[in-house]
Scaffold this motif. Sequence first.
Motif, short mmCIF file in Angstrom:
data_model
loop_
_atom_site.label_atom_id
_atom_site.label_comp_id
_atom_site.label_asym_id
_atom_site.label_seq_id
_atom_site.Cartn_x
_atom_site.Cartn_y
_atom_site.Cartn_z
N UNK A 29 -0.85 -75.83 -33.05
CA UNK A 29 -1.00 -74.37 -33.00
C UNK A 29 -2.46 -74.41 -33.52
N UNK A 30 -3.33 -73.93 -32.71
CA UNK A 30 -4.63 -73.73 -32.89
C UNK A 30 -4.87 -72.44 -33.90
N UNK A 31 -3.81 -71.55 -33.83
CA UNK A 31 -3.76 -70.31 -34.56
C UNK A 31 -3.93 -70.56 -36.07
N UNK A 32 -3.28 -71.26 -36.56
CA UNK A 32 -3.26 -71.55 -38.07
C UNK A 32 -4.49 -72.47 -38.62
N UNK A 33 -5.17 -73.06 -37.42
CA UNK A 33 -6.44 -73.72 -37.98
C UNK A 33 -7.51 -72.60 -38.03
N UNK A 34 -7.48 -71.51 -37.48
CA UNK A 34 -8.38 -70.45 -37.47
C UNK A 34 -8.28 -69.54 -38.66
N UNK A 35 -6.97 -69.70 -39.24
CA UNK A 35 -6.78 -68.91 -40.36
C UNK A 35 -7.15 -69.43 -41.58
N UNK A 88 15.50 -47.97 -30.22
CA UNK A 88 15.72 -48.69 -29.26
C UNK A 88 14.84 -50.21 -29.53
N UNK A 89 15.57 -51.10 -29.28
CA UNK A 89 14.68 -52.23 -29.75
C UNK A 89 14.76 -53.44 -28.60
N UNK A 90 13.73 -54.10 -28.75
CA UNK A 90 13.35 -55.13 -27.38
C UNK A 90 13.07 -56.30 -28.14
N UNK A 91 13.05 -57.36 -27.42
CA UNK A 91 12.75 -58.78 -27.74
C UNK A 91 11.41 -58.96 -27.11
N UNK A 92 10.11 -59.03 -27.56
CA UNK A 92 8.99 -59.12 -26.80
C UNK A 92 8.42 -60.27 -27.09
N UNK A 93 7.94 -61.00 -25.92
CA UNK A 93 7.40 -62.54 -26.29
C UNK A 93 6.22 -62.41 -26.77
N UNK A 94 5.78 -63.27 -27.94
CA UNK A 94 4.59 -63.17 -28.86
C UNK A 94 4.17 -64.99 -28.51
N UNK A 95 3.10 -65.14 -27.95
CA UNK A 95 2.80 -66.46 -27.79
C UNK A 95 1.98 -67.01 -28.93
N UNK A 96 1.36 -66.32 -29.80
CA UNK A 96 0.98 -66.80 -31.13
C UNK A 96 1.48 -66.18 -32.31
N UNK A 97 1.36 -67.10 -33.31
CA UNK A 97 2.12 -66.65 -34.74
C UNK A 97 1.43 -65.28 -35.12
N UNK A 98 2.39 -64.48 -35.55
CA UNK A 98 1.96 -63.28 -35.98
C UNK A 98 2.63 -62.91 -37.52
N UNK A 99 1.93 -62.61 -38.41
CA UNK A 99 2.57 -62.43 -39.77
C UNK A 99 3.49 -60.99 -39.77
N UNK A 100 4.55 -61.28 -40.47
CA UNK A 100 5.58 -60.16 -40.79
C UNK A 100 4.91 -59.21 -42.02
N UNK A 101 4.32 -58.30 -41.70
CA UNK A 101 3.55 -57.22 -42.68
C UNK A 101 4.57 -56.75 -43.38
N UNK A 102 5.69 -56.62 -43.03
CA UNK A 102 6.61 -55.83 -44.14
C UNK A 102 6.93 -56.38 -45.42
N UNK A 103 6.64 -57.78 -45.63
CA UNK A 103 6.62 -58.28 -46.86
C UNK A 103 5.36 -58.69 -47.63
#
Length: 481
Positions: A29-35, A88-103
């Motif tokens: 998962x290259x996303x984490x290498x960039x962070x 209304x809630x929907x499950x949306x596909x995310x192909x890269x890790x995203x932080x949960x900013x609420x925490x």
Amino acid sequence: MDGQLGINGEDSHDINYTGRDYSLVPCLLNKFLELHVPDSSTGTPEAEDKESLKICAVKAGGMMSLAIDNHGALWIWGNCPQKIKEGELSLVSSFTPTPVWDFHGHTVVKVACGNEHVVALVSAEESYKGEDLVCYSWGCNSHGQLGLGDRDSRSRPEIVKTFDKESPWAVYEVACGAFHTALLTHKKKPRDTLESTCWTFGLGDNGQLGHGTTQSTLFPTPVNELPQNVFFISVDCGLFHTSAVSSAGDVWSWGMEKGLGLCPDASHSEADSGDALSPLLISRKPHQPQFPDPVQVACGAAHTVIVAQEGYKIWSWGRGRSGALGNGREVDSYTPTIVLWPPLIEDFKEEELKSGDEQDKVKGKETEASTETDEKLSSALNEVKLLQSKLSTMEKYAGILHGCVFGKPFVEQDIPASLRNSGSFDIAKEWENMLEAADHRNLSRLEMFYRDMLAGVKDKLMKRRIKEIITECLQSSEVKK
């Protein structure tokens, strides 16, 4: 297909990526290498500021994946809950890790996810120093699996009031099934004995909540039929079953098909079928119920595994298809069976990358004594491998015969007492004892089986005799010609 691998096929340049909805090999998962760790105000060198983030825990659900980094931040990818419009809630596909900013500003300590919901244990303060945790949940809530008292879905984390900062209960473990949730807590006020409580909520159709009914529950509810004077060290959920293990080594399971998680089609008789609506004690052996020095219990979709003896032994039970139980067979097991662990050294070779200096040091420390020990170990492992192969073959053979005759998988309890205790076996006597103990239904089944077997033998003999007669006639006619 929902992005739960964290890989975007269009952007991936990995030669091992298939370009389809799946990957046949692990992909980075290259996303984490960039962070990098955020810049601090302590004046540390730039090289230290750009230190990569370290992942400390991961969880995978039905359609999503999560990770916790060394700063207590939670990352999510795959089918992620998102609000599309008010209410209304929907499950949306995310192909890269995203932080949960609420925490942001708090530390996520543990997380679990089901098919469509997430539950997280988060520090009440900015940092976590072992104090009490607050429970949050979000996602789809059609069965009350969020524990918020209703069936409304949430696109953002919301505190489960039963386990908020003011609660008398300290929550320390969390697990999610497909549509239900389980938690472990203990009283915040110290007592002479450390006791804990298991709570469940959500879908209860198969008894996976352990409340003695098949009703779903919208609020966290204690599993009252579990002992009150024990301390639970681990809990986990399969699709439709739940298991918990105490510090003493007692394991309880409840839910689909006697708490094994098996699908109904695995039952072999009406007497053996039925969901466990309340916890059932899973015994290691008939007279040895406890698993010594337990470490953790884990549930797959339809099977359960427990690590015990401080990690040196593993037992499994439930659905055995595809070799999920690790006992050398593919049949379902209604009782715990030993996992063939550890595998032999040649079965899992790891490449150890060492620098030239390290290799020189290792070579310098090698002695004739260690070489001789290695040779003995290799010989012993080869002998164990041969015995394991023979044992697996014999177990398969016995399982086939037992299944043909009795119509159910072979388990250790089916071995006659005389063979277990003395090592000798009088088949005529044991057969007589078995017939004496069998009820009318079992006797009728045995009669039908042996009638079919005898008819098959006679049919085979007749076909062979006819073939011999035809061959003799053909040979006779050729001689006359």
